[in-house]
Design a protein around this motif. Structure first.
Motif, PDB file in Angstrom:
ATOM      1  N   MET A   1       0.843  -1.198   0.000  1.00  0.00           N
ATOM      2  CA  MET A   1       0.000   0.000   0.000  1.00  0.00           C
ATOM      3  C   MET A   1       0.880   1.251   0.000  1.00  0.00           C
ATOM      4  SD  MET A   1      -3.366  -0.779   2.259  1.00  0.00           S
ATOM      5  CE  MET A   1      -2.645  -1.439   3.731  1.00  0.00           C
ATOM      6  N   LEU A   2       1.946   1.192   0.778  1.00  0.00           N
ATOM      7  CA  LEU A   2       2.865   2.328   0.828  1.00  0.00           C
ATOM      8  C   LEU A   2       3.434   2.590  -0.563  1.00  0.00           C
ATOM      9  CD1 LEU A   2       4.740   4.386   2.184  1.00  0.00           C
ATOM     10  CD2 LEU A   2       6.265   2.514   2.807  1.00  0.00           C
ATOM     11  N   PHE A   3       3.716   1.511  -1.276  1.00  0.00           N
ATOM     12  CA  PHE A   3       4.380   1.666  -2.562  1.00  0.00           C
ATOM     13  C   PHE A   3       3.389   1.832  -3.713  1.00  0.00           C
ATOM     14  CE2 PHE A   3       7.622   0.448  -5.775  1.00  0.00           C
ATOM     15  CZ  PHE A   3       8.534   1.406  -5.396  1.00  0.00           C
ATOM     16  N   GLY A   4       2.083   1.864  -3.400  1.00  0.00           N
ATOM     17  CA  GLY A   4       1.096   2.128  -4.438  1.00  0.00           C
ATOM     18  C   GLY A   4       0.650   0.916  -5.216  1.00  0.00           C
ATOM     19  N   HIS A   5       1.092  -0.282  -4.814  1.00  0.00           N
ATOM     20  CA  HIS A   5       0.651  -1.474  -5.541  1.00  0.00           C
ATOM     21  C   HIS A   5      -0.778  -1.835  -5.182  1.00  0.00           C
ATOM     22  CE1 HIS A   5       4.366  -2.149  -7.420  1.00  0.00           C
ATOM     23  NE2 HIS A   5       5.033  -2.542  -6.354  1.00  0.00           N
ATOM     24  N   TYR A   6      -1.164  -1.556  -3.932  1.00  0.00           N
ATOM     25  CA  TYR A   6      -2.533  -1.822  -3.511  1.00  0.00           C
ATOM     26  C   TYR A   6      -3.178  -0.509  -3.143  1.00  0.00           C
ATOM     27  CZ  TYR A   6      -1.596  -6.844  -2.866  1.00  0.00           C
ATOM     28  OH  TYR A   6      -1.284  -8.150  -3.035  1.00  0.00           O
TER      29      TYR A   6
ATOM     30  N   LEU B   1      -2.616   7.803  -3.310  1.00  0.00           N
ATOM     31  CA  LEU B   1      -2.587   6.367  -3.061  1.00  0.00           C
ATOM     32  C   LEU B   1      -2.827   5.578  -4.336  1.00  0.00           C
ATOM     33  CD1 LEU B   1      -4.558   6.330   0.278  1.00  0.00           C
ATOM     34  CD2 LEU B   1      -2.093   6.299  -0.072  1.00  0.00           C
ATOM     35  N   GLY B   2      -2.301   4.379  -4.362  1.00  0.00           N
ATOM     36  CA  GLY B   2      -2.567   3.479  -5.488  1.00  0.00           C
ATOM     37  C   GLY B   2      -1.744   3.777  -6.718  1.00  0.00           C
ATOM     38  N   HIS B   3      -0.730   4.626  -6.619  1.00  0.00           N
ATOM     39  CA  HIS B   3       0.095   4.941  -7.774  1.00  0.00           C
ATOM     40  C   HIS B   3       1.572   4.757  -7.441  1.00  0.00           C
ATOM     41  CE1 HIS B   3      -2.742   6.504 -10.708  1.00  0.00           C
ATOM     42  NE2 HIS B   3      -3.429   6.963  -9.688  1.00  0.00           N
ATOM     43  N   PRO B   4       2.195   3.696  -7.914  1.00  0.00           N
ATOM     44  CA  PRO B   4       3.625   3.496  -7.649  1.00  0.00           C
ATOM     45  C   PRO B   4       4.444   4.712  -8.069  1.00  0.00           C
ATOM     46  CG  PRO B   4       2.688   1.529  -8.639  1.00  0.00           C
ATOM     47  CD  PRO B   4       1.610   2.560  -8.654  1.00  0.00           C
ATOM     48  N   GLN B   5       4.020   5.347  -9.164  1.00  0.00           N
ATOM     49  CA  GLN B   5       4.778   6.498  -9.660  1.00  0.00           C
ATOM     50  C   GLN B   5       4.799   7.627  -8.617  1.00  0.00           C
ATOM     51  OE1 GLN B   5       6.253   5.751 -12.580  1.00  0.00           O
ATOM     52  NE2 GLN B   5       7.533   7.492 -12.012  1.00  0.00           N
TER      53      GLN B   5
ATOM     54  N   MET C   1      -9.672   4.174 -12.740  1.00  0.00           N
ATOM     55  CA  MET C   1      -8.675   3.128 -12.946  1.00  0.00           C
ATOM     56  C   MET C   1      -9.295   1.763 -12.676  1.00  0.00           C
ATOM     57  SD  MET C   1      -4.916   3.448 -11.560  1.00  0.00           S
ATOM     58  CE  MET C   1      -4.053   2.126 -10.869  1.00  0.00           C
ATOM     59  N   ILE C   2      -8.950   0.810 -13.519  1.00  0.00           N
ATOM     60  CA  ILE C   2      -9.538  -0.526 -13.379  1.00  0.00           C
ATOM     61  C   ILE C   2      -8.510  -1.466 -12.782  1.00  0.00           C
ATOM     62  CG2 ILE C   2     -10.351  -2.522 -14.700  1.00  0.00           C
ATOM     63  CD1 ILE C   2     -11.631  -0.518 -16.619  1.00  0.00           C
ATOM     64  N   ARG C   3      -8.961  -2.241 -11.804  1.00  0.00           N
ATOM     65  CA  ARG C   3      -8.071  -3.202 -11.169  1.00  0.00           C
ATOM     66  C   ARG C   3      -8.585  -4.603 -11.397  1.00  0.00           C
ATOM     67  NH1 ARG C   3      -4.183  -1.788  -7.675  1.00  0.00           N
ATOM     68  NH2 ARG C   3      -3.949   0.452  -7.744  1.00  0.00           N
ATOM     69  N   ILE C   4      -7.671  -5.535 -11.571  1.00  0.00           N
ATOM     70  CA  ILE C   4      -8.046  -6.932 -11.776  1.00  0.00           C
ATOM     71  C   ILE C   4      -7.425  -7.756 -10.660  1.00  0.00           C
ATOM     72  CG2 ILE C   4      -7.812  -8.895 -13.313  1.00  0.00           C
ATOM     73  CD1 ILE C   4      -7.649  -6.777 -15.592  1.00  0.00           C
ATOM     74  N   GLU C   5      -8.261  -8.382  -9.869  1.00  0.00           N
ATOM     75  CA  GLU C   5      -7.760  -9.213  -8.775  1.00  0.00           C
ATOM     76  C   GLU C   5      -8.367 -10.605  -8.901  1.00  0.00           C
ATOM     77  OE1 GLU C   5      -9.016  -7.051  -5.327  1.00  0.00           O
ATOM     78  OE2 GLU C   5      -7.361  -5.616  -5.463  1.00  0.00           O
ATOM     79  N   PRO C   6      -7.586 -11.642  -8.608  1.00  0.00           N
ATOM     80  CA  PRO C   6      -8.150 -12.989  -8.721  1.00  0.00           C
ATOM     81  C   PRO C   6      -9.239 -13.219  -7.683  1.00  0.00           C
ATOM     82  CG  PRO C   6      -5.927 -13.058  -7.851  1.00  0.00           C
ATOM     83  CD  PRO C   6      -6.186 -11.646  -8.227  1.00  0.00           C
TER      84      PRO C   6
END
Lengths: 505, 357
Positions: free
Chosen positions: A51-56, A77-81, B1-6
């Motif tokens: 979450m910190l890194f924007g992956h989640y 949030l939600g943006h690795p960039q 933004m669209i997310r795809i999760e299993p």
């Protein structure tokens, strides 16, 4: 260590379906501080960092990061960039480097404009050189990454983050792939970096290094932060209790007299065209009532050794004896029949067929057994009874014996494999990294079962990169380096560590 | 933004509902080109339904068309279960058909009670032999079976054309490249008087049932599923992966060979180079639509045959192109693939703009 805050996570929450991965976790990180993030597997450490890194995308909560002039600003949030440009760098456990590019190219990769006609390599080199001089993190810049050692690759990963002006560095189990000496060097470098004002979060489950090198420890359990403690106030017992919520059972290894040899490898050679993962003149003997530990840094021939004993890889020369009988044409089936129980390194990949049921996975190694099949048809009631019994005896918890095996957690998958191996009364147990990635409860269970089998007269061959695990379980220790085995008589961490690094003392 | 999760666990209704829904969506999408062709959609679909269910004859024609698709569908489904990508059912079908006329068109003159089983067994053996070659190349040398089976199709088809101009050519055919007819007693018995539907259908249904049972209950099926789902773990557990692959290759080739036998000895009576309008390839669609389940293959073969037969009859009645049938079949495959994805993954929209509260 200055007291200015560089990062604060405010009540971050994340749910996956009905599973709460993180429940309102808050953390602060200060300039120049090393924060250790501890927790069992599945406690939510990785989710939090993702979450910190924007992956989640968190379901709730917010993150504030200090700008270069020290002002706290909310992070998108939600943006690795966004995380990258806010100065957050992450070094994953599995490196994300392009092996065919030089170290310098890897470091600059991704931070250069895509459509520029010229690259400022000289400028980049000077900047990297400056970082190397300041921190002591040295890597050969012009060598292709594929030719670098694991420790060097890790330094390239860290340099890459620092090159992007990271002020917060997240290290995910950084020492898992290092020798003890390399790990010490890494922590010295981290010390130099934090002196520069860098803040570090490092995820680990090795209590020893956490106690030695961090300033503060935060412990996660079941997705919540259960405690935070200054490292100077902590000791192993305190932290372990915070992690599991109770005192952990200490594995008790009684002295035993070794019996007859159950496994003998003589003059085993395995050649690989790539040169990696080969074995040179390997000789070893495992006796009944004995566990032989093979210590070593990953990639020094452990996989080849395990494949030979599993029957997956036929050695180019040499002989294998199990229980006194020579195995002439080793294949997995012959080895199973000869009494070799195998706990594979990658339990998801080699241990179970995830799409098949728990019950099916429990009998997969004995399909010829008349108890399991009659005239080519699976004996379904016997299979179900077997699965019920084993689940009970080995405490395999999950959605049931008819559920797909992949729905089980890592610890329960390992227990399923243990049940399969030990129930067949194996003479030799090959345990390749049996504890890696397991929570403490499951890990203790694995250790207990191994010692139980040893007491019952089986021999054990334990391959592990975790020296503590080997010291805790093994009666004798051998070190594998560059495909060669050497016996060590000393149980001193330093001595074994030097052998692991290939130094002959 | 669209997310795809299993998804954690696809529900049971998903595995059943997705193929059905895909078929319905495909039919709905086919209405668009139909409307562009200027047809009244309700009338057109009415004609389509009538073309399948309008009469006993129409229905029997659909069953006749479904028969080879069941064989090739089973061939694909079993092989694909083991992750053995047999794309060569078309060629294996022709090998089976060739064996049927080679043995059945007068080479041996024995009563039907011997000749019919002989034709069936040798036809299946010919198809199996056709798949044994790529299987051997794969297990021995690691040759990609997608490439070898696909290319073998063309080689076999050219071989068929050569044989029809040579050894197998009917001297009474007035120069047409076709084989001599299968002897009357060698033909698979008809199921209904004055209808073309033949006992190849019964054979296909029985085989589908057996395949379903063996896959779920036998040690053979256990090994096959283990190899297909995780070959590394199967190998580690002592299952002979190559042996399993070779075994299923033989079966798959044999089933595809039976499609050829059933077309020649059940329907046409003789072999021509245009015996199959791509039954081998359509079998792949049938198998995918069925989720690789043998019983599912029966149902999806019936569906696809209905689309083909129905669209044929519609195009005759309405004067639109019968290629619409191909369109529906292709679209159902695409819909199933997309549907399968939807069943396995959850697609969610996330709001990133107001991410910071």
């Amino acid at each position: 260590m200055t007291e200015s805050k560089v990062l604060s996570l405010n009540a971050l929450s994340k749910r996956f379906g009905s599973v709460v991965a993180n429940d309102a976790v808050s953390l602060d990180l200060h300039c120049g501080e090393v924060l250790a993030l501890l927790g069992e597997n599945g406690a939510g450490k990785t989710t939090l960092m993702n979450m910190l890194f924007g992956h989640y995308m968190p379901d709730g909560g917010s993150i504030d990061v200090a700008s270069p002039d020290g002002e706290m600003q909310p992070l998108t949030l939600g943006h690795p960039q966004a995380a990258l440009s806010a100065g957050i760098g992450m070094v994953h456990q599995h490196f994300t480097l392009a092996e065919n590019l030089s170290a310098l190219d890897n470091i600059t990769l991704g931070s250069e404009p895509l459509f520029a006609l010229r690259r400022d390599r000289a400028g980049a080199r000077a900047k990297v050189q400056g970082i190397m001089d300041r921190t002591g993190l040295v890597a050969p810049l012009d060598t292709p990454v594929g030719k670098l050692s694991v420790g060097e690759r890790q330094r390239v990963e860290i340099l890459k983050a620092l090159y992007r002006d990271a002020r917060i560095l997240v290290l995910d189990e950084p020492t898992a792939v290092l020798t003890p000496q390399e790990a010490d060097t890494l922590f010295e470098n981290i010390g130099a970096m934090t002196g520069d004002g860098l803040a570090v979060i490092f995820i680990s489950h090795k209590l020893r290094e956490v106690l030695a090198f961090s300033h503060r420890i935060a412990v996660l359990r079941h997705g919540t932060k259960v405690g935070e403690i200054a490292t100077s106030d902590a000791d192993e017992r305190v932290i372990a209790r915070m992690m599991v919520g109770e005192d952990t059972p200490v594995t008790q290894r009684d002295a035993m007299t070794p019996g007859a040899p159950v496994l003998t490898l003589s003059g085993i050679n395995v050649r690989n065209p790539s040169g990696r993962d080969s074995l040179t003149d390997v000789n070893l003997t495992v006796h009944a009532h004995e566990i032989l530990g093979i210590a070593g840094v990953s990639g020094n021939g452990q996989s080849a050794l395990a494949s030979v004993i599993s029957g997956l890889r036929r050695p180019d020369s040499g002989s294998i004896h199990v229980d006194g009988d020579e195995i002439l044409n080793p294949d997995p089936k012959t080895m199973i029949k000869a009494g070799v129980g195998r706990i594979p390194e990658d339990r998801h990949h080699d241990g179970i067929v995830g799409a098949m049921s728990v019950a099916e996975n429990m009998v997969i190694e004995r399909l010829d057994d008349p108890e399991v099949q009659t005239n080519g048809l699976m004996n379904r009631s016997a299979m179900a009874a077997n699965a019920e019994n084993l689940s009970q005896a080995y405490d395999v918890r999950g959605p049931g014996i008819n559920a797909r095996a992949r729905l089980l957690s890592g610890g329960n998958i390992q227990k399923l494999i243990l049940a399969r191996v030990f129930e067949q009364g194996a003479r030799l147990i090959l345990a390749n990294q049996p504890i890696r990635g397991l929570d403490m409860g499951a890990a203790a269970e694995v250790s207990r079962r191994l010692l139980e089998a040893r007491a019952a007269g089986a021999g054990g061959l334990l391959i592990s990169e975790d020296l503590d695990e080997i010291l805790g379980l093994a009666d004798r220790i051998m070190v594998i380096h560059d495909g060669q085995l050497t016996e060590v008589t000393s149980r001193n961490r330093e001595d074994i560590g030097l052998k692991m690094a290939g130094e002959h003392t | 933004m669209i997310r795809i999760e299993p998804r954690t666990a696809p529900g049971r209704w998903m595995t059943l509902g997705v193929p059905v829904l895909s078929a319905v969506i495909a039919l709905a999408l086919a209405a668009i080109p139909l409307a562009l062709a200027g047809a009244d959609i309700t009338v057109a679909y009415g004609e389509m339904v009538k073309g399948v269910f309008g009469s006993v004859f129409a229905f029997s024609e659909m069953l006749t068309r479904a028969t080879p698709l069941m064989f090739t569908g089973l061939a694909a489904a079993l092989a694909f279960r083991a992750k053995l990508w047999n794309i060569g059912a078309e060629g294996q079908l022709y090998l089976g058909a060739m064996a049927a006329v080679a043995i059945g068109a007068g080479a041996v003159d024995v009563p039907g009670i011997f000749l019919v089983p002989l034709i069936v067994i040798l036809g299946a053996a010919a198809g199996a032999a056709g798949m044994a070659v790529p299987a051997l190349l794969k297990t021995r040398f690691g040759a990609d079976e997608v490439v070898t089976t696909l290319l073998l199709n063309f080689i076999i088809l050219i071989f068929v054309q050569m044989m029809l101009e040579g050894a197998l050519k009917d001297p009474m055919s007035l120069g047409w490249p076709q084989s001599a007819p299968v002897l009357d007693q060698g033909m698979l018995p008809q199921l209904m008087p004055r209808m073309r539907v033949h006992s190849g259908l019964i054979l296909a249904l029985v085989l589908a049932g057996i395949a379903q049972f063996m896959l779920a209950r036998s040690v053979w099926g256990f090994r096959l599923r283990a190899v297909g789902e995780n070959a590394a773990a199967a190998r580690h557990a002592g299952i002979g992966v190559n042996r399993s692959l070779f075994g299923v290759a033989i079966l798959s080739g044999g089933l595809a060979g039976l499609a050829g036998v059933s077309e020649v000895a059940g329907l046409k009576g003789y072999l021509t180079a245009d015996l199959s309008p791509g039954f081998g390839y359509t079998g792949i669609v049938v198998a995918m639509l069925a989720g690789l389940s043998p019983v599912g293959v029966v149902i999806s073969a019936l569906f696809i045959a209905s689309v083909f037969v129905g669209a044929d009859s519609m195009s005759r009645a309405m004067g639109v192109s019968s290629y619409l049938a191909d369109l529906v079949v292709s679209m159902s495959l695409l819909c199933v693939l997309i549907g399968g994805f939807v069943a396995r993954y959850r697609i969610t929209r996330t709001k990133t703009a107001e991410g910071v509260a």
